[in-house]
Scaffold this active site. Structure first.
Site, PDB file in Angstrom:
ATOM      1  N   ALA A  18      49.828  42.964  41.492  1.00  0.00           N
ATOM      2  CA  ALA A  18      48.307  42.980  41.978  1.00  0.00           C
ATOM      3  C   ALA A  18      48.297  41.652  42.438  1.00  0.00           C
ATOM      4  O   ALA A  18      48.478  40.435  42.065  1.00  0.00           O
ATOM      5  CB  ALA A  18      47.679  43.283  40.706  1.00  0.00           C
ATOM      6  N   CYS A 100      50.702  47.061  32.232  1.00  0.00           N
ATOM      7  CA  CYS A 100      49.913  46.068  32.270  1.00  0.00           C
ATOM      8  C   CYS A 100      49.202  45.419  30.987  1.00  0.00           C
ATOM      9  O   CYS A 100      48.832  46.180  30.315  1.00  0.00           O
ATOM     10  CB  CYS A 100      48.591  46.355  33.128  1.00  0.00           C
ATOM     11  SG  CYS A 100      47.620  44.932  33.724  1.00  0.00           S
ATOM     12  N   LYS A 139      56.372  52.985  34.502  1.00  0.00           N
ATOM     13  CA  LYS A 139      56.719  51.636  34.196  1.00  0.00           C
ATOM     14  C   LYS A 139      56.103  51.072  32.934  1.00  0.00           C
ATOM     15  O   LYS A 139      54.918  50.883  32.739  1.00  0.00           O
ATOM     16  CB  LYS A 139      56.151  50.538  35.407  1.00  0.00           C
ATOM     17  CG  LYS A 139      56.785  49.243  35.540  1.00  0.00           C
ATOM     18  CD  LYS A 139      56.563  48.343  36.432  1.00  0.00           C
ATOM     19  CE  LYS A 139      56.956  47.057  36.564  1.00  0.00           C
ATOM     20  NZ  LYS A 139      55.779  46.057  35.748  1.00  0.00           N
ATOM     21  N   GLY A 201      62.866  42.060  34.480  1.00  0.00           N
ATOM     22  CA  GLY A 201      62.539  40.805  33.592  1.00  0.00           C
ATOM     23  C   GLY A 201      63.265  39.826  33.992  1.00  0.00           C
ATOM     24  O   GLY A 201      64.692  39.964  33.509  1.00  0.00           O
ATOM     25  N   ASP A 202      62.705  38.645  34.490  1.00  0.00           N
ATOM     26  CA  ASP A 202      63.704  37.577  34.317  1.00  0.00           C
ATOM     27  C   ASP A 202      64.711  37.490  35.317  1.00  0.00           C
ATOM     28  O   ASP A 202      65.895  36.816  35.349  1.00  0.00           O
ATOM     29  CB  ASP A 202      64.158  37.182  32.870  1.00  0.00           C
ATOM     30  CG  ASP A 202      63.192  36.559  32.113  1.00  0.00           C
ATOM     31  OD1 ASP A 202      61.855  36.359  32.681  1.00  0.00           O
ATOM     32  OD2 ASP A 202      63.429  36.406  31.125  1.00  0.00           O
ATOM     33  N   GLY A 224      60.114  40.693  40.111  1.00  0.00           N
ATOM     34  CA  GLY A 224      58.642  40.381  40.188  1.00  0.00           C
ATOM     35  C   GLY A 224      58.517  38.806  40.801  1.00  0.00           C
ATOM     36  O   GLY A 224      58.610  38.570  41.836  1.00  0.00           O
TER      37      GLY A 224
END
Ligand SMILES: Cc1cc2nc3c(=O)[nH]c(=O)nc-3n(C[C@H](O)[C@H](O)[C@H](O)COP(=O)(O)O)c2cc1C
Length: 326
Positions: A18, A100, A139, A201-202, A224
């Site tokens: 977002a 989220c 997700k 993730g990571d 991300g």
């Protein structure tokens, strides 16, 4: 890999973020090799009530297919109705946000709060699946907290109700974004379902992407924060996976050039005033690690026009030694 009947040519996807993964950034990441992108989460209620802000978030740039629209909500009927409206924006996939952690989202029973109610997760998938002709994905996180680690069960319920793929972020809601992501939970979900699993993730570089694919057996990785100010990451991952070769470091001059192009696209899409407010954080991410970065990043907070950014980039460019200007 395939998500339902959609073919995805590649192993690295851009995660929904977002305030970040707008059409400009998604276009750029696709150009640099992202095989799949997911838009910013959009409120199902906002869509159903025709909120202009929500509808704008559904825009799917032509160049980014295959890509997904991500919806958040907790009422099956509203989610189904929102998904039907979202189809007018021609997404390839509808993704449901079950991860989220933000208080304003979970306090309304949405996002990662759904992990506490696996039955509702299944009903949401079923409702959206029956409403649209495109694949539907979810997700999820590892769980709500360390007493409720249920990603495997939630993934199985979603699959049983028609989910065409599952993305797993290896942290609980309680962990937010901080401790190292648990990739073992991604491996467990992959073993437990037969639809594709996307690990998240990571991932910060090509080597960590290759490691996640290897350690978890997931079908695709989703990136991300590693892509912030760093859309090159996708080409680096592709080069390592396809040719087993590392990439050369991105030159500071190219960094500056891509930053300018990124913000130009945002200005064209949103108008200069709105785009420049958002551009401040992007510019700071691009300048990270460059010569004089601390001062440059501080000045990012004052950017008000595209011309301000051009001036700041000129300063950044002057900091770069002649040898680096290639
Ligand atoms: C600024 C920001 C915004 C995010 N917005 C969303 C979102 O809209 N929907 C979603 O499912 N996840 C969202 N996430 C979570 C990311 O998609 C991803 O799961 C998380 O950052 C972990 O991946 P990473 O370690 O590669 O960053 C957001 C993360 C960040 C940092």
């Amino acid at each position: 890999m395939h998500i339902g009947n959609i073919t995805i040519n590649g192993c690295a996807a851009l995660a929904p973020m977002a305030g970040v993964t707008d059409p400009a950034f998604r276009t750029l990441c696709t150009e640099f090799g992202a095989a799949y992108t997911v838009g910013e989460m959009v409120s199902a209620k906002g869509i159903v009530y025709h909120s202009e802000k929500s509808l704008e978030l559904l825009l799917t740039p032509d160049k980014t297919h295959p890509s997904a629209v991500q919806l958040f909500g907790n009422e099956p009927d509203t989610m189904a109705q929102a998904a039907r409206i979202a189809m007018q924006y021609r997404p390839d996939v509808i993704d449901i946000n079950m991860g989220c952690p933000a208080p304003k989202i979970v306090n309304n029973g949405c996002g990662s709060a759904l992990m506490k109610d696996p039955d509702l997760c299944g009903r949401l998938v079923r409702a959206v699946k029956e409403a649209v002709p495109v694949p539907v994905t979810v997700k999820i996180r590892k769980g709500w907290d360390n007493r409720c680690i249920n990603a495997v069960m939630v993934a199985q319920i979603c699959e049983a109700n028609g989910a065409d793929a599952v993305t797993v972020h290896g942290r609980t809601r309680e962990q937010q974004y901080m401790p190292p992501a648990d990739w073992e939970i991604i491996r467990q979900v992959k073993k437990a379902v037969s639809v594709p699993v996307i690990g998240n993730g990571d991932i910060t570089d090509a080597a960590s992407a290759a490691r996640m694919l290897e350690q978890t057996g997931c079908d695709m990785v989703m990136i991300g924060r590693g892509a912030l100010g760093n859309p090159w990451l996708f080409s680096e991952i592709n080069r390592l996976l396809e040719h087993d070769r590392p990439s050369l470091p991105v030159s500071p001059a190219e960094r500056v050039a891509v930053l300018l192009r990124h913000i130009r696209m945002m200005c064209d899409d949103k108008g200069e005033a709105a785009a420049m407010r958002e551009a401040r954080k992007h510019a700071a991410w691009y300048f990270k690690g460059m010569k004089g970065a601390a001062a440059l990043r501080q000045q990012c907070n004052t950017l008000a026009t595209y011309a301000d950014l051009v001036n700041l980039c000129r300063t950044a460019y002057e900091n770069i030694s002649l040898a680096d200007r290639s």
